[in-house]
Structures are given as structure tokens and as C-alpha cells.
Design a protein around this motif. Structure first.
Motif, mmCIF file in Angstrom:
data_model
loop_
_atom_site.group_PDB
_atom_site.id
_atom_site.type_symbol
_atom_site.label_atom_id
_atom_site.label_comp_id
_atom_site.label_asym_id
_atom_site.label_seq_id
_atom_site.Cartn_x
_atom_site.Cartn_y
_atom_site.Cartn_z
ATOM 1 N N ALA A 247 0.942 -1.222 -0.067
ATOM 2 C CA ALA A 247 -0.010 -0.159 -0.173
ATOM 3 C C ALA A 247 0.725 1.230 0.014
ATOM 4 C CB ALA A 247 -0.906 0.019 1.218
ATOM 5 N N ALA A 248 1.934 1.137 0.752
ATOM 6 C CA ALA A 248 2.913 2.448 0.661
ATOM 7 C C ALA A 248 3.373 2.715 -0.573
ATOM 8 C CB ALA A 248 4.127 2.045 1.605
ATOM 9 N N ASP A 249 3.941 1.660 -1.208
ATOM 10 C CA ASP A 249 4.299 1.940 -2.662
ATOM 11 C C ASP A 249 3.282 2.351 -3.624
ATOM 12 O OD1 ASP A 249 6.905 1.119 -2.348
ATOM 13 O OD2 ASP A 249 6.526 -1.124 -2.936
ATOM 14 N N ALA A 250 2.003 1.818 -3.427
ATOM 15 C CA ALA A 250 0.932 2.297 -4.210
ATOM 16 C C ALA A 250 0.602 3.852 -4.145
ATOM 17 C CB ALA A 250 -0.362 1.531 -4.150
ATOM 18 N N TYR A 251 0.443 4.274 -2.852
ATOM 19 C CA TYR A 251 0.384 5.787 -2.491
ATOM 20 C C TYR A 251 1.585 6.472 -3.138
ATOM 21 C CZ TYR A 251 -3.946 5.097 0.004
ATOM 22 O OH TYR A 251 -5.083 4.777 0.553
ATOM 23 N N ARG A 252 2.609 5.941 -3.036
ATOM 24 C CA ARG A 252 4.079 6.534 -3.690
ATOM 25 C C ARG A 252 3.690 7.010 -5.075
ATOM 26 N NH1 ARG A 252 8.869 4.534 -5.168
ATOM 27 N NH2 ARG A 252 8.122 2.629 -4.308
ATOM 28 N N TRP A 253 3.337 5.774 -5.719
ATOM 29 C CA TRP A 253 3.325 5.838 -6.863
ATOM 30 C C TRP A 253 2.218 6.986 -7.560
ATOM 31 C CZ3 TRP A 253 3.261 -0.149 -7.236
ATOM 32 C CH2 TRP A 253 4.503 -0.581 -6.882
#
Length: 264
Positions: free
Chosen positions: A155-161
Motif C-alpha cells: 500500500a505504501a508503494d501504491a500511494y507513493r506511485w
């Protein structure tokens, strides 16, 4: 995703809906606190959200006893279905029954995760803020099929992207009207484009759902599970059967929205 706050959290405007599929928990009183996990290779200590939820409640309630908890993991890991948050909320609710003590469950739930409070009252809700501001939504049961291509998405990656590519709020009135009429639903997922670009199997899952005769396919949460709507429970069951045969390595389930979240 309609913006980003000064504290770094994203400002949400999203429809959250409990489903008739999920993990299950067995919780019983015990002298101390223990957790056993079946169905997945997950830690059974303070790294597990269920354990942290139990510890948080027992500490807040001042309870000297504990609980023996078994988590039967049925949902895929890191799949955008809120499985861990639902498990944490269910743990809080179960311990509040075992050891009633007037603990403010919504406030405690929010310390565990932004979407944990959603799973406390049950039922669909329009979520805003970081996910903690919940407006109940009267949503009829809707049959659907869930398909996960075996990809774990942080989820952290998805929000960062997402990188500041924010969207307008959902048109809830149009969404509910489409659900009532069976027409294609005008919803969207702001996280989907970048997650799909980095994980092509998710695009394959969306196409497979559409190809199975279902409509309005969309990625759930931060991914990687996708879903699409069916005209009936029978259609959902048949589509799930066909998809399971076509993609034996993928997780697939026929389900429906539910008016109340599972309670254990």
C-alpha cells in the motif's frame, strides 16, 4: 484520492463495502496473549496487526487476563481487500465482548490503521479524511467476483506511485443509481493506473473479469485484487468457476456486498 494533508497522509473520498468473504478468527479467554496463524506464513507476535489490536485493547481496558487467538487466513496477502484491518477490528470487538470495559473502540482502532474503524460498525460507508470519517451508505446486496493474480502490492508503494495525481470526489448519487439499474458503474480507483503499469498481471485480471461476462471491473484498494459485478449470484458463481479453471494459480471467489461486516 482528492489531496494530500500537511502530515503526509492522503485525503480520501472512497466507498468502502464489507463483503461476504474474509478471514476468520477464533478468540477465547486465556491467562496470557497468544496468536496462531493458519493458512499463511505470517508472524504471530507484535508484527501482526491482530496481535497488536489485542494487546492494545487489553492494555487500554486494564485487563490482566489475555486471549488465545487463531487467525485462519483465507484472503490473499497484500491484496487491497482490507483483510488485516478487518481482522484487527474483529479482534477489538471480540475482546470488548469478553472483557467489557468502556474502551473507545473507534479511537483505539484508528491508532492501528486508518481503515480499521470502518470495520467496527459494519455496512457500506463513504470514507473521507484518512478513512476515519465514515458516512453510512444504504447499499443493496450486489453479487460480484474477486480475482487476484498472485501479485502482492505494498500500500505504501501504491500511494507513493500516485505522485500527486489526485482525482475528483466520487459521484455517489450516480454510482448508486447505476447499481440500482444494473448499468456500468461510474467509479474509479486513483491508485489503479500506476499500480497496473508496474504489475501487468493486474491488467490481465481486469480483462479476464470483463471477458467472463461481468461488468464494471476495478482494482480494489491498493491492489492487487480486482473485482467485477454480476447480474445475479448464479452468474457470479459460474464466472468464478470458469475463472478458477482458466487461472488455476490465481485466487478467485464469488461474493456479494453485505449490510454488516463479519464479527469473527
Amino acid at each position: 484520492m482528492v489531496g494530500r494533508r500537511a502530515d503526509g497522509y492522503h485525503e480520501l473520498h472512497t466507498l468502502m463495502v464489507p463483503l461476504t468473504v474474509g478471514d476468520t478468527l477464533d478468540i477465547a479467554p486465556a491467562p496470557g496473549l497468544s496468536l496462531r496463524v493458519e493458512g499463511a506464513d505470517l508472524p504471530a507476535d507484535g508484527r501482526n496487526l491482530v496481535y497488536r489490536a489485542a494487546r492494545a485493547y487489553l492494555d487500554a481496558a486494564g485487563v490482566t487476563q489475555g486471549a488465545a487467538i487463531t487467525l485462519h487466513k483465507r484472503l490473499p496477502l497484500a491484496s487491497g481487500l482490507g483483510g488485516g484491518s478487518s481482522d484487527a477490528a474483529t479482534t477489538l470487538l471480540a475482546l470488548a465482548r469478553l472483557y467489557p470495559c468502556g474502551v473507545d473502540l473507534p479511537a483505539l482502532a484508528l491508532t492501528l490503521g486508518a481503515d480499521v474503524p470502518f470495520f467496527l460498525p459494519g455496512g457500506a460507508a463513504l470514507a473521507s479524511g484518512v478513512g476515519e470519517v465514515l458516512q453510512p451508505v444504504d447499499l443493496p446486496p450486489v453479487p460480484l467476483v474477486l480475482l487476484n493474480p498472485g501479485v502482492e502490492v505494498s500500500a505504501a508503494d501504491a500511494y507513493r506511485w500516485l505522485a500527486g495525481r489526485f482525482t475528483s470526489p466520487l459521484d455517489l448519487e450516480a454510482l448508486l443509481a447505476a447499481l440500482a439499474s444494473g448499468e456500468p458503474v461510474p467509479y474509479f480507483n486513483a491508485l489503479q493506473p500506476e499500480v497496473v503499469r508496474r504489475h501487468p498481471p493486474i491488467a490481465g485480471a481486469l480483462a479476464a473479469l470483463q471477458g467472463a461476462g461481468l461488468h464494471s471491473p476495478l482494482m480494489s484498494g491498493s491492489g492487487s485484487t480486482c473485482f467485477a459485478l454480476a447480474r445475479s449470484e448464479a452468474q457470479a458463481q459460474e464466472a468464478a468457476r470458469q475463472l478458477a479453471a482458466r487461472f488455476p494459480g490465481w485466487w478467485v471467489a464469488a461474493a456479494s456486498t453485505r449490510s454488516q461486516a463479519p464479527r469473527g
